[in-house]
Motif scaffolding. Structure first.
Motif, PDB file in Angstrom:
ATOM      1  N   GLU A 224     -60.163  69.706 -61.723  1.00 46.41           N
ATOM      2  CA  GLU A 224     -60.787  69.068 -62.882  1.00 46.41           C
ATOM      3  C   GLU A 224     -62.270  68.874 -62.602  1.00 46.41           C
ATOM      4  O   GLU A 224     -62.646  68.403 -61.521  1.00 46.41           O
ATOM      5  CB  GLU A 224     -60.131  67.705 -63.182  1.00 46.41           C
ATOM      6  CG  GLU A 224     -60.786  67.001 -64.366  1.00 46.41           C
ATOM      7  CD  GLU A 224     -60.030  65.760 -64.842  1.00 46.41           C
ATOM      8  OE1 GLU A 224     -59.033  65.369 -64.194  1.00 46.41           O
ATOM      9  OE2 GLU A 224     -60.456  65.181 -65.865  1.00 46.41           O
TER      10      GLU A 224
ATOM     11  N   ILE B 221     -73.543  63.285 -76.364  1.00 50.46           N
ATOM     12  CA  ILE B 221     -72.388  63.745 -75.602  1.00 50.46           C
ATOM     13  C   ILE B 221     -72.202  65.266 -75.708  1.00 50.46           C
ATOM     14  O   ILE B 221     -71.726  65.911 -74.770  1.00 50.46           O
ATOM     15  CB  ILE B 221     -71.101  62.985 -76.020  1.00 50.46           C
ATOM     16  CG1 ILE B 221     -69.943  63.269 -75.056  1.00 50.46           C
ATOM     17  CG2 ILE B 221     -70.695  63.318 -77.434  1.00 50.46           C
ATOM     18  CD1 ILE B 221     -70.154  62.744 -73.672  1.00 50.46           C
TER      19      ILE B 221
ATOM     20  N   GLU C 147     -59.429  69.047 -71.656  1.00 46.92           N
ATOM     21  CA  GLU C 147     -58.670  67.808 -71.689  1.00 46.92           C
ATOM     22  C   GLU C 147     -59.242  66.920 -72.783  1.00 46.92           C
ATOM     23  O   GLU C 147     -60.451  66.754 -72.899  1.00 46.92           O
ATOM     24  CB  GLU C 147     -58.800  67.077 -70.344  1.00 46.92           C
ATOM     25  CG  GLU C 147     -58.224  67.851 -69.180  1.00 46.92           C
ATOM     26  CD  GLU C 147     -58.149  67.011 -67.904  1.00 46.92           C
ATOM     27  OE1 GLU C 147     -58.523  65.817 -67.960  1.00 46.92           O
ATOM     28  OE2 GLU C 147     -57.728  67.560 -66.872  1.00 46.92           O
TER      29      GLU C 147
ATOM     30  N   ASP D 167     -54.922  61.060 -70.086  1.00 42.30           N
ATOM     31  CA  ASP D 167     -54.608  59.621 -70.073  1.00 42.30           C
ATOM     32  C   ASP D 167     -53.411  59.296 -70.955  1.00 42.30           C
ATOM     33  O   ASP D 167     -53.418  58.276 -71.679  1.00 42.30           O
ATOM     34  CB  ASP D 167     -55.815  58.789 -70.558  1.00 42.30           C
ATOM     35  CG  ASP D 167     -57.074  59.108 -69.789  1.00 42.30           C
ATOM     36  OD1 ASP D 167     -56.951  59.647 -68.673  1.00 42.30           O
ATOM     37  OD2 ASP D 167     -58.169  58.823 -70.291  1.00 42.30           O
TER      38      ASP D 167
ATOM     39  N   ILE E 242     -52.721  59.842 -57.947  1.00 45.90           N
ATOM     40  CA  ILE E 242     -51.754  59.703 -56.839  1.00 45.90           C
ATOM     41  C   ILE E 242     -52.526  59.305 -55.585  1.00 45.90           C
ATOM     42  O   ILE E 242     -53.450  59.998 -55.162  1.00 45.90           O
ATOM     43  CB  ILE E 242     -51.007  61.020 -56.599  1.00 45.90           C
ATOM     44  CG1 ILE E 242     -50.302  61.450 -57.902  1.00 45.90           C
ATOM     45  CG2 ILE E 242     -50.020  60.886 -55.444  1.00 45.90           C
ATOM     46  CD1 ILE E 242     -49.752  62.851 -57.854  1.00 45.90           C
ATOM     47  N   GLU E 243     -52.151  58.167 -55.021  1.00 47.95           N
ATOM     48  CA  GLU E 243     -52.907  57.680 -53.865  1.00 47.95           C
ATOM     49  C   GLU E 243     -52.067  57.606 -52.597  1.00 47.95           C
ATOM     50  O   GLU E 243     -52.605  57.463 -51.500  1.00 47.95           O
ATOM     51  CB  GLU E 243     -53.513  56.308 -54.192  1.00 47.95           C
ATOM     52  CG  GLU E 243     -54.590  56.408 -55.267  1.00 47.95           C
ATOM     53  CD  GLU E 243     -55.294  55.091 -55.557  1.00 47.95           C
ATOM     54  OE1 GLU E 243     -54.902  54.066 -54.972  1.00 47.95           O
ATOM     55  OE2 GLU E 243     -56.235  55.099 -56.365  1.00 47.95           O
TER      56      GLU E 243
ATOM     57  N   GLY F 137     -55.195  63.298 -57.253  1.00 49.99           N
ATOM     58  CA  GLY F 137     -55.423  61.925 -56.803  1.00 49.99           C
ATOM     59  C   GLY F 137     -56.086  61.909 -55.439  1.00 49.99           C
ATOM     60  O   GLY F 137     -56.203  62.937 -54.774  1.00 49.99           O
TER      61      GLY F 137
HETATM   62  P1  C2E Z   1     -60.188  61.356 -66.474  1.00 43.79           P
HETATM   63  O1  C2E Z   1     -60.452  62.595 -67.216  1.00 43.79           O
HETATM   64  O2  C2E Z   1     -58.841  60.744 -66.635  1.00 43.79           O
HETATM   65  O3  C2E Z   1     -60.491  61.641 -64.967  1.00 43.79           O
HETATM   66  C1  C2E Z   1     -59.755  61.142 -63.920  1.00 43.79           C
HETATM   67  C2  C2E Z   1     -60.464  59.976 -63.316  1.00 43.79           C
HETATM   68  O4  C2E Z   1     -59.640  59.425 -62.329  1.00 43.79           O
HETATM   69  C3  C2E Z   1     -61.733  60.397 -62.592  1.00 43.79           C
HETATM   70  O5  C2E Z   1     -62.668  59.315 -62.719  1.00 43.79           O
HETATM   71  C4  C2E Z   1     -61.276  60.488 -61.178  1.00 43.79           C
HETATM   72  O6  C2E Z   1     -62.313  60.374 -60.221  1.00 43.79           O
HETATM   73  C5  C2E Z   1     -60.310  59.381 -61.100  1.00 43.79           C
HETATM   74  N1  C2E Z   1     -59.331  59.561 -60.060  1.00 43.79           N
HETATM   75  C6  C2E Z   1     -58.806  60.707 -59.600  1.00 43.79           C
HETATM   76  N2  C2E Z   1     -57.881  60.458 -58.631  1.00 43.79           N
HETATM   77  C7  C2E Z   1     -57.801  59.117 -58.494  1.00 43.79           C
HETATM   78  C8  C2E Z   1     -57.033  58.261 -57.657  1.00 43.79           C
HETATM   79  O7  C2E Z   1     -56.217  58.656 -56.841  1.00 43.79           O
HETATM   80  N3  C2E Z   1     -57.211  56.923 -57.825  1.00 43.79           N
HETATM   81  C9  C2E Z   1     -58.103  56.448 -58.718  1.00 43.79           C
HETATM   82  N4  C2E Z   1     -58.241  55.128 -58.825  1.00 43.79           N
HETATM   83  N5  C2E Z   1     -58.862  57.236 -59.522  1.00 43.79           N
HETATM   84  C10 C2E Z   1     -58.707  58.554 -59.404  1.00 43.79           C
HETATM   85  P2  C2E Z   1     -64.141  59.573 -63.083  1.00 43.79           P
HETATM   86  O8  C2E Z   1     -64.645  60.817 -62.467  1.00 43.79           O
HETATM   87  O9  C2E Z   1     -64.851  58.320 -62.826  1.00 43.79           O
HETATM   88  O10 C2E Z   1     -64.082  59.860 -64.613  1.00 43.79           O
HETATM   89  C11 C2E Z   1     -63.694  58.877 -65.496  1.00 43.79           C
HETATM   90  C12 C2E Z   1     -63.492  59.409 -66.862  1.00 43.79           C
HETATM   91  O11 C2E Z   1     -64.719  59.831 -67.447  1.00 43.79           O
HETATM   92  C13 C2E Z   1     -62.603  60.604 -66.918  1.00 43.79           C
HETATM   93  O12 C2E Z   1     -61.268  60.237 -66.871  1.00 43.79           O
HETATM   94  C14 C2E Z   1     -63.004  61.204 -68.233  1.00 43.79           C
HETATM   95  O13 C2E Z   1     -62.338  60.564 -69.290  1.00 43.79           O
HETATM   96  C15 C2E Z   1     -64.455  60.896 -68.313  1.00 43.79           C
HETATM   97  N6  C2E Z   1     -65.227  62.077 -67.915  1.00 43.79           N
HETATM   98  C16 C2E Z   1     -65.517  62.531 -66.691  1.00 43.79           C
HETATM   99  N7  C2E Z   1     -66.244  63.660 -66.772  1.00 43.79           N
HETATM  100  C17 C2E Z   1     -66.410  63.920 -68.086  1.00 43.79           C
HETATM  101  C18 C2E Z   1     -67.077  64.948 -68.823  1.00 43.79           C
HETATM  102  O14 C2E Z   1     -67.655  65.920 -68.273  1.00 43.79           O
HETATM  103  N8  C2E Z   1     -67.037  64.883 -70.189  1.00 43.79           N
HETATM  104  C19 C2E Z   1     -66.374  63.891 -70.805  1.00 43.79           C
HETATM  105  N9  C2E Z   1     -66.384  63.893 -72.149  1.00 43.79           N
HETATM  106  N10 C2E Z   1     -65.752  62.896 -70.176  1.00 43.79           N
HETATM  107  C20 C2E Z   1     -65.769  62.909 -68.804  1.00 43.79           C
END
Ligand code: C2E
Ligand code: MG
Ligand code: MG
Length: 592
Positions: free
Chosen positions: A369, A397, A462, A493, A551-552, A570
């Motif tokens: 991802e 955006i 996604e 999500d 997954i942690e 994860g």
């Molecule tokens: P998402 O698409 O659900 O991305 C997964 C988020 O979970 C990511 O946070 C990732 O770093 C985090 N994650 C992955 N594995 C684990 C784990 O084991 N434990 C925990 N606690 N977290 C984990 P991130 O990178 O901070 O991104 C947050 C959200 O921001 C993303 O959720 C997505 O909705 C959005 N996002 C990120 N990049 C983009 C993008 O390029 N465009 C758009 N529109 N939204 C983005």
């Protein structure tokens, strides 16, 4: 008969003297009373006050001096002039006569002309004195009256300077003064609490523009009246100008008591206003600032109430909002962040990190991802949770989405060309809800795929459930167009949003990503499986792939495998990482 010129009391123990004097005086038009000793004299003056007294000195009993002294000691009689009568051979003490309060003296035997002249003299003096006294009182009254008028005029001027002409309410100046007083009171009594409310009419401009200023003015007066009636006597309601009002609640119990007041003020606007036989509905928005020790200046309270009022409007008007101290900082931060973000987008300071997604059957990396990262010059790495919503609000955006798409496609294609990635490896890019409204989205994606040369089957997009729920029609067309190109489509999500299972089969999505909040609950025991088995069940029924997020731990992985989950990502496998690190990770070909 003519009115007597004056009332004269003659006091003498010799009847012949009394007789003689009263004869002469009566002939001259005076009213005369007679007394033969001091005691009688005092009784006579106490019954009716004479205008003048002729007083013999040598008398048996009280002598003249004693009578005069008694008279002068009496407040009411002290002004009555006394002329002493004394025989030439008496031991007459002139000094004593004047000291006890005598005005003049006559020696016996009488010279009639002299008696009359002295009597007239004293009466004139007395009349003149009286006149002066009256003039003085009149003058004093005039001065008092002028002073009062001046004070009244001053008060009116002051009143005008401190009140609003239209509504008669206190104006901003007076309001600030009152708030300042409340701040001062708070300093001496720290347990004292007060609040400032900022009120603004919603869409007042529409009333003014459509019905005219006169109606607008009358509406403001009616609003002021309605507000005033609802408030307590000590509460200060002011008009700040235009359609803005402010309220000081100088003594409050707690936050709830203030919001209760705000709520009841909002209720006042559920009834329309009757202006010129017309019903006008209008709403207000209220911002509330509660005092605390840091407030030194009234302007700061008003500023924060104003900020809160804008929040109230932003949340949909006709409501109140309580200012919380971080809000000011937040507003400032956001402003700074906004400017920085614009620059970052232009300068391409945003880059993708990659997080691998593991296929649970093979235990190998099946996909990755792309997650956006902002390398902020001062703040360091800023997480997308902060700036993606901001970029959406700013309308920026689309640019970020396009950047991420093209970076991810080019990156994967390069790795494929370099033989670092298998042809089956795909990359997921997040699509914001807002991008669904972007008219050229499909065109942009086509172009990016074409330019990078990536097989559309290696790209997946996604999106959250909200995108589909908020734009059901455009979403359906869009997803169908993407599907035709064999681009993969995931619901991100899953389970956190609308969770409307009904739409799932209607839309051409092929993957469900189980939100990490569910995975989080897995602790190795069968107790906390939550919705996970159900979601996996649905995905199987609809022929979709289930991907677990967040997954942690090894236990979580084991449980998900047991539940027939297809794949997952994860921190347990890897955190999102920059491209170079991801390339190495791919090369190491890890297995689970
Ligand atoms: P998402 O698409 O659900 O991305 C997964 C988020 O979970 C990511 O946070 C990732 O770093 C985090 N994650 C992955 N594995 C684990 C784990 O084991 N434990 C925990 N606690 N977290 C984990 P991130 O990178 O901070 O991104 C947050 C959200 O921001 C993303 O959720 C997505 O909705 C959005 N996002 C990120 N990049 C983009 C993008 O390029 N465009 C758009 N529109 N939204 C983005
Ligand atoms: Mg995602
Ligand atoms: Mg997610």
């Amino acid at each position: 008969m003519d009115k007597p010129k004056a009332d004269i009391l003659v006091v003498d123990d010799k009847p012949e003297n009394l007789h003689l004097l009263s004869e002469i005086l009566m002939v001259e038009g005076y009213n005369v009373r007679k007394a033969v000793n001091g005691k009688m004299a005092l009784m006579a003056v106490n019954t009716v006050e004479p205008d003048l007294i002729l007083l013999d000195i040598m008398m048996p009993g009280l002598d003249g001096y004693e009578v005069c002294h008694a008279l002068k000691c009496d407040l009411h009689l002290t002004k009555v002039p006394v002329i002493f009568l004394s025989a030439l051979d008496d031991a007459f003490d002139k000094v004593k006569a004047f000291r006890v309060g005598g005005s003049d003296y006559i020696t016996k035997p009488f010279q009639m002309e002299e008696v009359l002249a002295r009597v007239e003299n004293q009466l004139m003096l007395k009349a003149a004195e009286k006149e002066i006294l009256e003039l003085n009182t009149r003058l004093e009254n005039r001065v008092k009256e002028r002073t009062r008028q001046l004070e009244e005029a001053n008060a009116r001027l002051l009143d005008m300077a401190l009140h609003d002409r239209l509504t008669g309410l206190p104006n901003r100046t007076l309001f600030m003064e009152r708030v300042e007083r409340a701040i001062a009171a708070f300093k001496t009594e720290p347990e004292r609490r007060f609040a400032v409310l900022f009120l603004d009419c919603d869409r007042f401009k529409v009333v003014n523009d459509s019905l005219g200023h006169l109606v607008g003015d009358e509406l403001l007066v009616a609003i002021a009246r309605r507000l005033r009636e609802r408030l307590g006597e000590d509460d200060v309601l002011a008009r700040l100008g235009g359609d803005e009002f402010a309220i000081l609640l100088p003594e409050i119990r707690d936050r709830e008591s203030v919001t209760a007041v705000a709520g009841s003020l909002l209720d006042l606007f559920s009834r329309p206003f009757q202006i010129h036989n017309r019903e006008i509905f209008i709403n207000i928005s209220i911002g509330i600032a509660l005092n605390h020790a840091e407030y030194q200046k009234p302007e700061h309270l008003l500023r924060d109430a104003d900020t809160a009022m804008y929040r109230a409007k932003a949340f949909g008007r006709g409501r109140y909002y309580v200012f919380d101290p971080p809000m000011h900082q937040e507003a400032l931060d956001l402003l700074g962040l906004e400017m920085d973000l614009r620059r970052a987008i232009d300068q391409q300071d945003l880059t993708p990190y990659y997080q691998p997604i593991i296929d649970f059957k093979t235990g190998k990396i099946a996909s990755m991802e792309a997650l956006v990262r902002w390398k902020h010059p001062r703040r360091g790495l800023v997480s997308p949770g902060t700036f993606i919503p901001l970029a959406e609000e700013m309308g920026e955006i689309g640019k970020i989405g396009t950047l991420m798409l093209s970076e991810a496609c080019r990156q994967l294609r390069r790795w494929q060309e370099e033989n670092r990635a298998e042809e089956s490896l795909s990359v997921s890019v997040n699509l914001s809800v807002r991008q669904f409204a972007q008219p050229d989205l499909v065109g942009t994606i086509d172009e990016i795929l074409h330019d990078s040369g990536l097989n559309p089957e290696c790209l997946r997009l996604e999106m959250t459930e909200s995108a589909i729920v908020e734009y059901p029609e455009s979403a359906l067309t869009l997803l169908q167009q993407l599907r035709e190109r064999h681009i993969g489509l995931s619901i991100d999500d899953f389970g956190t949003g609308y969770s409307s299972l009904s739409y799932l089969h209607a839309f051409p999505v092929d993957t469900i990503k189980i939100d990490k909040s569910f995975v989080n609950l897995l602790d190795g025991t069968p107790k906390n499986l939550g919705l996970i088995p159900a979601i996996i069940g649905i995905s199987k029924t609809l022929n979709m792939v289930a991907v677990a997020e967040g997954i942690e731990t090894a236990e979580q992985l084991a449980q998900l495998r047991d539940l027939q989950c297809d794949s997952g990502q994860g921190y347990f496998f890897a955190k999102p990482m920059p491209p170079a690190q991801m390339a190495e990770f791919l090369a190491s070909d890890p297995r689970w």
